[in-house]
Enzyme design. Structure first.
Site, PDB file in Angstrom:
ATOM      1  N   HIS A 278       0.855  -1.194   0.000  1.00 19.28           N
ATOM      2  CA  HIS A 278       0.000   0.000   0.000  1.00 19.28           C
ATOM      3  C   HIS A 278       0.887   1.239   0.000  1.00 19.28           C
ATOM      4  O   HIS A 278       1.671   1.429   0.924  1.00 19.28           O
ATOM      5  CB  HIS A 278      -0.884   0.037   1.242  1.00 19.28           C
ATOM      6  CG  HIS A 278      -2.022  -0.935   1.214  1.00 19.28           C
ATOM      7  ND1 HIS A 278      -3.077  -0.882   2.076  1.00 19.28           N
ATOM      8  CD2 HIS A 278      -2.268  -1.985   0.391  1.00 19.28           C
ATOM      9  CE1 HIS A 278      -3.932  -1.863   1.804  1.00 19.28           C
ATOM     10  NE2 HIS A 278      -3.447  -2.556   0.789  1.00 19.28           N
TER      11      HIS A 278
ATOM     12  N   TYR B  86      -8.309   5.331   8.416  1.00 14.30           N
ATOM     13  CA  TYR B  86      -8.354   5.649   9.852  1.00 14.30           C
ATOM     14  C   TYR B  86      -9.363   6.781  10.014  1.00 14.30           C
ATOM     15  O   TYR B  86      -9.202   7.831   9.386  1.00 14.30           O
ATOM     16  CB  TYR B  86      -6.995   6.156  10.343  1.00 14.30           C
ATOM     17  CG  TYR B  86      -5.921   5.100  10.476  1.00 14.30           C
ATOM     18  CD1 TYR B  86      -5.171   4.685   9.382  1.00 14.30           C
ATOM     19  CD2 TYR B  86      -5.631   4.547  11.723  1.00 14.30           C
ATOM     20  CE1 TYR B  86      -4.164   3.731   9.518  1.00 14.30           C
ATOM     21  CE2 TYR B  86      -4.622   3.590  11.866  1.00 14.30           C
ATOM     22  CZ  TYR B  86      -3.902   3.184  10.772  1.00 14.30           C
ATOM     23  OH  TYR B  86      -2.911   2.239  10.913  1.00 14.30           O
TER      24      TYR B  86
ATOM     25  N   PRO C 208      -2.200   0.250  19.368  1.00 11.78           N
ATOM     26  CA  PRO C 208      -2.095  -0.255  18.000  1.00 11.78           C
ATOM     27  C   PRO C 208      -2.300   0.780  16.890  1.00 11.78           C
ATOM     28  O   PRO C 208      -2.057   0.472  15.724  1.00 11.78           O
ATOM     29  CB  PRO C 208      -3.189  -1.328  17.925  1.00 11.78           C
ATOM     30  CG  PRO C 208      -4.148  -0.982  19.003  1.00 11.78           C
ATOM     31  CD  PRO C 208      -3.364  -0.322  20.079  1.00 11.78           C
TER      32      PRO C 208
ATOM     33  N   LYS D  53       2.709  -0.239  15.082  1.00 19.57           N
ATOM     34  CA  LYS D  53       4.148  -0.337  15.326  1.00 19.57           C
ATOM     35  C   LYS D  53       4.587  -1.571  16.120  1.00 19.57           C
ATOM     36  O   LYS D  53       5.777  -1.902  16.129  1.00 19.57           O
ATOM     37  CB  LYS D  53       4.634   0.908  16.107  1.00 19.57           C
ATOM     38  CG  LYS D  53       4.607   2.182  15.302  1.00 19.57           C
ATOM     39  CD  LYS D  53       5.768   2.241  14.325  1.00 19.57           C
ATOM     40  CE  LYS D  53       5.480   3.152  13.180  1.00 19.57           C
ATOM     41  NZ  LYS D  53       5.579   2.576  11.869  1.00 19.57           N
TER      42      LYS D  53
ATOM     43  N   TYR E 238       5.020   6.309   9.707  1.00 25.33           N
ATOM     44  CA  TYR E 238       4.131   5.175   9.450  1.00 25.33           C
ATOM     45  C   TYR E 238       4.846   4.086   8.644  1.00 25.33           C
ATOM     46  O   TYR E 238       4.756   2.905   8.972  1.00 25.33           O
ATOM     47  CB  TYR E 238       2.872   5.671   8.723  1.00 25.33           C
ATOM     48  CG  TYR E 238       1.748   4.672   8.694  1.00 25.33           C
ATOM     49  CD1 TYR E 238       1.068   4.309   9.855  1.00 25.33           C
ATOM     50  CD2 TYR E 238       1.346   4.097   7.501  1.00 25.33           C
ATOM     51  CE1 TYR E 238       0.033   3.393   9.825  1.00 25.33           C
ATOM     52  CE2 TYR E 238       0.295   3.178   7.458  1.00 25.33           C
ATOM     53  CZ  TYR E 238      -0.351   2.829   8.633  1.00 25.33           C
ATOM     54  OH  TYR E 238      -1.376   1.916   8.599  1.00 25.33           O
TER      55      TYR E 238
HETATM   56  P1  FAD Z   1       3.934 -11.997  21.154  1.00 21.41           P
HETATM   57  O1  FAD Z   1       3.377 -12.027  19.806  1.00 21.41           O
HETATM   58  O2  FAD Z   1       3.025 -11.702  22.300  1.00 21.41           O
HETATM   59  O3  FAD Z   1       4.637 -13.392  21.383  1.00 21.41           O
HETATM   60  C1  FAD Z   1       5.050 -13.834  22.651  1.00 21.41           C
HETATM   61  C2  FAD Z   1       4.944 -15.342  22.687  1.00 21.41           C
HETATM   62  O4  FAD Z   1       5.416 -15.817  23.937  1.00 21.41           O
HETATM   63  C3  FAD Z   1       3.504 -15.816  22.540  1.00 21.41           C
HETATM   64  O5  FAD Z   1       3.418 -16.806  21.556  1.00 21.41           O
HETATM   65  C4  FAD Z   1       3.160 -16.332  23.938  1.00 21.41           C
HETATM   66  O6  FAD Z   1       2.219 -17.381  23.884  1.00 21.41           O
HETATM   67  C5  FAD Z   1       4.524 -16.804  24.415  1.00 21.41           C
HETATM   68  N1  FAD Z   1       4.661 -16.866  25.881  1.00 21.41           N
HETATM   69  C6  FAD Z   1       4.123 -16.042  26.801  1.00 21.41           C
HETATM   70  N2  FAD Z   1       4.485 -16.432  28.039  1.00 21.41           N
HETATM   71  C7  FAD Z   1       5.275 -17.514  27.883  1.00 21.41           C
HETATM   72  C8  FAD Z   1       5.944 -18.372  28.792  1.00 21.41           C
HETATM   73  N3  FAD Z   1       5.866 -18.179  30.113  1.00 21.41           N
HETATM   74  N4  FAD Z   1       6.672 -19.388  28.290  1.00 21.41           N
HETATM   75  C9  FAD Z   1       6.760 -19.610  26.952  1.00 21.41           C
HETATM   76  N5  FAD Z   1       6.136 -18.827  26.051  1.00 21.41           N
HETATM   77  C10 FAD Z   1       5.401 -17.796  26.508  1.00 21.41           C
HETATM   78  N6  FAD Z   1      -0.086  -4.540  16.886  1.00 21.41           N
HETATM   79  C11 FAD Z   1      -0.412  -3.841  15.816  1.00 21.41           C
HETATM   80  O7  FAD Z   1       0.474  -3.203  15.233  1.00 21.41           O
HETATM   81  N7  FAD Z   1      -1.724  -3.846  15.358  1.00 21.41           N
HETATM   82  C12 FAD Z   1      -2.705  -4.595  15.970  1.00 21.41           C
HETATM   83  O8  FAD Z   1      -3.852  -4.610  15.534  1.00 21.41           O
HETATM   84  C13 FAD Z   1      -2.386  -5.335  17.103  1.00 21.41           C
HETATM   85  N8  FAD Z   1      -3.321  -6.079  17.737  1.00 21.41           N
HETATM   86  C14 FAD Z   1      -2.970  -6.772  18.857  1.00 21.41           C
HETATM   87  C15 FAD Z   1      -3.920  -7.527  19.571  1.00 21.41           C
HETATM   88  C16 FAD Z   1      -3.589  -8.202  20.750  1.00 21.41           C
HETATM   89  C17 FAD Z   1      -4.633  -8.996  21.506  1.00 21.41           C
HETATM   90  C18 FAD Z   1      -2.267  -8.116  21.233  1.00 21.41           C
HETATM   91  C19 FAD Z   1      -1.871  -8.829  22.514  1.00 21.41           C
HETATM   92  C20 FAD Z   1      -1.303  -7.398  20.515  1.00 21.41           C
HETATM   93  C21 FAD Z   1      -1.640  -6.713  19.328  1.00 21.41           C
HETATM   94  N9  FAD Z   1      -0.700  -5.970  18.594  1.00 21.41           N
HETATM   95  C22 FAD Z   1      -1.041  -5.268  17.522  1.00 21.41           C
HETATM   96  C23 FAD Z   1       0.682  -5.920  18.949  1.00 21.41           C
HETATM   97  C24 FAD Z   1       1.500  -6.954  18.174  1.00 21.41           C
HETATM   98  O9  FAD Z   1       0.697  -8.055  17.862  1.00 21.41           O
HETATM   99  C25 FAD Z   1       2.659  -7.304  19.060  1.00 21.41           C
HETATM  100  O10 FAD Z   1       3.460  -6.143  19.185  1.00 21.41           O
HETATM  101  C26 FAD Z   1       3.496  -8.478  18.562  1.00 21.41           C
HETATM  102  O11 FAD Z   1       2.756  -9.665  18.688  1.00 21.41           O
HETATM  103  C27 FAD Z   1       4.793  -8.575  19.346  1.00 21.41           C
HETATM  104  O12 FAD Z   1       5.439  -9.778  19.073  1.00 21.41           O
HETATM  105  P2  FAD Z   1       6.232 -10.538  20.202  1.00 21.41           P
HETATM  106  O13 FAD Z   1       6.801 -11.727  19.539  1.00 21.41           O
HETATM  107  O14 FAD Z   1       7.100  -9.609  20.923  1.00 21.41           O
HETATM  108  O15 FAD Z   1       5.129 -10.955  21.276  1.00 21.41           O
HETATM  109  C1  DHB Z   2      -4.153  -3.183  11.347  1.00 21.88           C
HETATM  110  C2  DHB Z   2      -3.827  -3.050  12.672  1.00 21.88           C
HETATM  111  C3  DHB Z   2      -3.392  -1.842  13.148  1.00 21.88           C
HETATM  112  O1  DHB Z   2      -3.061  -1.698  14.439  1.00 21.88           O
HETATM  113  C4  DHB Z   2      -3.302  -0.734  12.319  1.00 21.88           C
HETATM  114  O2  DHB Z   2      -2.892   0.450  12.818  1.00 21.88           O
HETATM  115  C5  DHB Z   2      -3.621  -0.881  10.990  1.00 21.88           C
HETATM  116  C6  DHB Z   2      -4.044  -2.113  10.502  1.00 21.88           C
HETATM  117  C7  DHB Z   2      -4.609  -4.495  10.843  1.00 21.88           C
HETATM  118  O3  DHB Z   2      -4.777  -5.411  11.650  1.00 21.88           O
HETATM  119  O4  DHB Z   2      -4.831  -4.637   9.634  1.00 21.88           O
END
Ligand code: FAD
Ligand code: DHB
Length: 390
Positions: A71, A200, A292, A296, A384
């Site tokens: 995009h 948005y 969110p 980022k 962005y």
């Molecule tokens: P995570 O993806 O959280 O991965 C951590 C992993 O560690 C998970 O698989 C978990 O199960 C595992 N874990 C936890 N505790 C333990 C343990 N004790 N032992 C072993 N494993 C463990 N960001 C956006 O930009 N847009 C969005 O729309 C958006 N929606 C989101 C919705 C939700 C519900 C959440 C929680 C986050 C969202 N985010 C969003 C943020 C984005 O998804 C995260 O920043 C991203 O997942 C970060 O990746 P990570 O690998 O650091 O953490």
């Molecule tokens: C999506 C999630 C976001 O947090 C955002 O800012 C834009 C798009 C998505 O899930 O597509």
């Protein structure tokens, strides 16, 4: 015994394991959820240019190249009108790619399995020991019984609610936190996207976001109360609220379809400093959370592990730990930049009930300025699409 023990198989843990593999460094990845749960968890969808480039360079970008949607622009809507921000034009050709986080995770799991290196799902009772003595051990339990792995380093990639950050004595960490008085209700709908780019929108009823996953699947979010429950959101209420908040005067609105998934995400800003305690390094959501709105979270997690893999690679190749020492300061600098942007996008686009009519008019004036000034749009666009990994 392993070189790097990785806790968590989210995007951060899996990408770190892969980047270490490419440098010939061994690791063990432990995840407390099942493989199906991790692959099906619906979350973010916007990849910065740097994340896309990293996936390609790491050899895990083939499906992203086929199925990801590049995009070059994004819409900001308010007062019934949509305004396009031409990101590619404003940033010298940079863009975002829409590709679900769960697809990233699926590709990284396939790559890991292909390397034959250990990735254990469904482990429990994960516990870290020996951080203070510099001889770290991960204890955990599998169906076969209790296990232990001695590591040279540990990477805490276990998200905001994981055990890694909690294993560091609180007097060694500084935390910064802001909780917002709203949350997002997100849905996936079986409906072809009615706009080729994200929208948005700020409406007097609150924020709404139009996004997508494919030619046939629309992803939508709307601002709700932080203590809200999906049970209060039957499908017709969701559509009526989304249509009210997104519909513009030119007649544009999202296409409706069967809702396949619903979930509520609380919104917070959180930073921990430093991102390291001795041999334990924190990466991704374990170290910081952004609301969110700026998309980022996932991208910051990828930037962390790119830097961490580079630091481990340098350490194992030369015996020098200068990049490991820099890991936290460089990460915090990128984090605070993303924190500022995510906070700004969130404040500009959400309706805050505790604010007064002055604040609402100021918010609209900010949006009017944004869409009428090339300088302001450039500031949005360059944040962005994300700054290059460095
Ligand atoms: P995570 O993806 O959280 O991965 C951590 C992993 O560690 C998970 O698989 C978990 O199960 C595992 N874990 C936890 N505790 C333990 C343990 N004790 N032992 C072993 N494993 C463990 N960001 C956006 O930009 N847009 C969005 O729309 C958006 N929606 C989101 C919705 C939700 C519900 C959440 C929680 C986050 C969202 N985010 C969003 C943020 C984005 O998804 C995260 O920043 C991203 O997942 C970060 O990746 P990570 O690998 O650091 O953490
Ligand atoms: C999506 C999630 C976001 O947090 C955002 O800012 C834009 C798009 C998505 O899930 O597509």
């Amino acid at each position: 015994m392993t070189q790097v023990g990785i806790v968590g198989a989210g995007p951060a843990g899996l990408m770190l394991g892969h980047l270490l593999h490419l440098r010939g460094i061994d690791s063990v990845i432990l995840e407390n959820r099942s493989r199906e749960y991790v692959i099906e968890r619906v979350r973010a969808g916007v990849l910065e240019q740097g994340t896309v480039d990293l996936m390609r360079e790491a050899g895990v970008g083939a499906r992203l190249d086929r199925e990801g949607m590049r995009h070059e622009g994004v819409y900001i809507a308010f007062r019934g009108r949509r305004h396009r921000v031409d990101m590619a034009d404003l940033t010298g050709g940079r863009a975002i790619t829409v590709y679900g986080q769960n697809e990233v995770v699926r590709d990284l799991i396939d790559a890991r399995v292909g390397t034959g290196r250990p990735l254990d799902f469904d482990v429990s009772d994960v516990r870290l020991e020996g951080i203070e003595t510099g001889r770290p051990v991960i204890h955990y339990r599998k169906a076969a019984g209790p296990q232990r792995i001695t590591c040279e380093f540990i990477a805490g990639c276990d998200g905001f609610h994981g055990i890694s950050r909690a294993s560091i004595p609180s007097d060694r960490l500084q935390t910064y936190e802001k909780i917002y008085p709203f949350a997002w209700l997100g849905i996936l709908a079986n409906a072809p996207p009615s706009s080729p780019e994200l929208v948005y929108s700020l409406h007097e009823r609150g924020f709404a976001l139009f996004s997508m996953r494919s030619d046939t699947v629309t992803r939508l979010y709307l601002q709700c109360r932080p203590d809200d429950d999906v049970a209060h959101w039957p499908d017709d209420r969701i559509w009526s609220e989304l249509n009210a908040r997104l519909r513009t005067d030119d007649g544009w609105q999202p296409n409706e379809g069967a809702i396949m998934q619903k979930g509520i995400t609380p919104m917070r800003s959180f930073v921990v400093a430093p991102m390291r305690d001795g041999p334990l390094f924190l990466a991704g959501d374990a170290a910081h959370i952004v609301p969110p709105t700026g998309a980022k979270g996932l991208n910051l997690a990828m930037a962390d592990v790119w830097r961490l893999a580079d630091a481990f690679g340098h350490y194992y190749a030369t015996g020098r730990d200068d990049r490991l020492k820099d890991y936290s300061a460089r990460g915090l600098s990128r984090t605070w930049r993303a924190q500022r942007f995510s906070w700004w996008m969130t404040s500009m686009l959400h309706r805050n009930d505790s604010e007064n009519p002055f604040d609402h008019e100021r918010q609209l004036a900010e949006l009017e300025y944004l869409v009428s000034s090339r300088a302001a749009m450039t500031s949005l666009a360059e944040n962005y699409v994300g700054t290059p990994l460095e």
